[in-house]
Enzyme design. Sequence first.
Site, mmCIF file in Angstrom:
data_model
loop_
_atom_site.group_PDB
_atom_site.id
_atom_site.type_symbol
_atom_site.label_atom_id
_atom_site.label_comp_id
_atom_site.label_asym_id
_atom_site.label_seq_id
_atom_site.Cartn_x
_atom_site.Cartn_y
_atom_site.Cartn_z
ATOM 1 N NE ARG A 53 -14.096 -33.372 -15.107
ATOM 2 C CZ ARG A 53 -13.525 -34.206 -14.218
ATOM 3 N NH1 ARG A 53 -12.726 -35.171 -14.614
ATOM 4 N NH2 ARG A 53 -13.767 -34.066 -12.931
ATOM 5 C CE1 TYR A 105 -8.776 -22.849 -38.355
ATOM 6 C CE2 TYR A 105 -7.874 -23.393 -36.202
ATOM 7 C CZ TYR A 105 -8.831 -22.771 -36.973
ATOM 8 O OH TYR A 105 -9.844 -22.084 -36.365
ATOM 9 C CG ASP A 177 -6.683 -30.569 -39.108
ATOM 10 O OD1 ASP A 177 -7.787 -30.970 -39.511
ATOM 11 O OD2 ASP A 177 -6.522 -29.451 -38.585
ATOM 12 C CE LYS A 202 -14.153 -25.074 -38.454
ATOM 13 N NZ LYS A 202 -12.707 -25.172 -38.507
HETATM 14 C C1 LIG Z 1 -11.619 -25.028 -37.596
HETATM 15 C C2 LIG Z 1 -10.378 -25.835 -37.742
HETATM 16 C C3 LIG Z 1 -9.638 -26.250 -36.619
HETATM 17 C C4 LIG Z 1 -9.999 -25.827 -35.207
HETATM 18 O O1 LIG Z 1 -11.220 -26.335 -34.812
HETATM 19 P P1 LIG Z 1 -12.228 -25.579 -33.788
HETATM 20 O O2 LIG Z 1 -13.387 -26.498 -33.745
HETATM 21 O O3 LIG Z 1 -12.507 -24.226 -34.358
HETATM 22 O O4 LIG Z 1 -11.481 -25.471 -32.500
HETATM 23 C C5 LIG Z 1 -8.520 -27.026 -36.834
HETATM 24 N N1 LIG Z 1 -8.140 -27.386 -38.086
HETATM 25 C C6 LIG Z 1 -8.818 -27.004 -39.179
HETATM 26 C C7 LIG Z 1 -8.343 -27.431 -40.520
HETATM 27 C C8 LIG Z 1 -9.955 -26.218 -39.044
HETATM 28 O O5 LIG Z 1 -10.623 -25.828 -40.148
#
Ligand SMILES: *Cc1c(COP(=O)(O)O)cnc(C)c1O
Length: 381
Positions: A53, A105, A177, A202
Site C-alpha cells: 500500500r 468531468y 486535469d 484513458k
Molecule cells: C474518466 C475521467 C476522469 C475520471 O477517471 P476514472 O479513472 O474514471 O476515475 C476524470 N477526468 C476526465 C477528464 C476523465 O475523462
Amino acid sequence: MSAKTPNVDTLALHAASRKAPTKAQAVVPPITLATTFERGVDGSYPDGYSYTRTGNPNRSDLEQALAKLEGGSDALCFSSGSAATMALLMALAPGDHVIAPKGAYHGTKCILTKIMNRWGLDVSLVDGHDMVAITQAIKPTTRLLWVETPSNPLLDITDIAAVVERARRARALVCCDNTFASPVLQNPLTLGADFVMHSTTKSIGGHSDVLGGALIARQDSEIWQRAKQVQKEAGAVPSPFDSWLTLRGLKTMPLRVRQSSSNALAIARYLHTHPKITHCYYPGLEAHPGHALAQCQMPHGFGGVLAFRLGSRQRAMDLVAKLELVTRATSLGGVESTIEHRASMEGPDTKTPDDLVRMSVGVESAADLIEDLRAALLQLS
Ligand SMILES: *Cc1c(COP(=O)(O)O)cnc(C)c1O
C-alpha cells in the site's frame, strides 16, 4: 540518459525501463505481487519497500515515468482518476475554497458538490474558459483552481497560463486535469500549473482494460506531502498488475495519441460540413472558438475526442444505433473508437445537450471510420 531531454516517444518507452534483477536480464520488469518485503538484519528496508500500500516497485516504475513525461518532480498513482482527484482535494482543509469549471468531468463535479462540500470544502463552479468569471470567483480563502482543457464534452479550451497568472496573484494553486490531451499533446506544468491529474484509464493505459489515476507535482509542497499521505494511508492505490499494464500501455501512447488525433481531425472536418450535423465541436476546426489558443497550448494535435449534434435526441440515438465499426460505449482514449449519447450517461441533472453524441476516436483507419459514419448518417430520415 544524456543531459539533453529525450523526446516524448523515447521517454514513454524508456522512462521506466527497469530490467529484471536476475541472471535472465528480462527486458520487461517482473510484476512484484508481494504485499510485504523482508527487512535487512539491521531492521532497515534495503530497497525502501515495506508494504505494497505504501510502495511497490511496479507502482514506482509508473510514477517515475509519469513524472518524467509531465516534467514534474514527483508523481502518485491511484486506483482510478477519481481517487487521484479525491486525494488532492483531501489534502486541502475544510473551509478552503476551490474554483472549478462547470464543464468539468461529471464525476469531478460530483466529488466537489456532493462529497467534498459535505466535508467542508467551499466550491464555486464557473464558466471554465471565461477568465473574467474565474477572476471574479476568487476569494481570500481560495486555495485551488481546477482546470480541465479540452473540456468534456464540449471541448472548450482554457488558457492554462492565464489561469496560473490569476492564481499566483491570489496565492492559490492550479491543478489541470490533463486526461483529454495526454502528456503527448499538452504539459500543464511547463505552463506554470502546480499539479496535473490524469485518469490513466484513458489514453495512457489506452486499451480499455485497466482503471487508474495519477497526480504529478511540479515541485514539492505541504499540499503535495498531504496528498502523498492520503495515497499511502487511505490506500486507493493501483495493484502491481494494474501499474504494470498501465506502463505497458504508456509505451505506445505517443503513437496512439497521434493517430487518434489525426483521425479525429479528419472526422471533424467531414462532419462539420455534413448537412445532417448541426454542430461539431473539435478544437482542431478553425471554426472552434478556442482554435487559436489550442494551437499554442497543444501544438502537436488536438486530441482524439470530438462531439457533434444531430438536432434531436432521437436522431442522436439512431445514429449511435446504426454504426457498425464504432462501439457504443462510454469512456475514451482506447485503441478502439467508441461513441455515446452523453446526456443519458450523465443522468437527469446534466447540462449536456440532448442531441449530442461524443466520440472517442481510436487508431483504426480514418477512411473506414468516416465510411461507417457516412453510411449511418445516410440512413437517418
Ligand atoms: C474518466 C475521467 C476522469 C475520471 O477517471 P476514472 O479513472 O474514471 O476515475 C476524470 N477526468 C476526465 C477528464 C476523465 O475523462
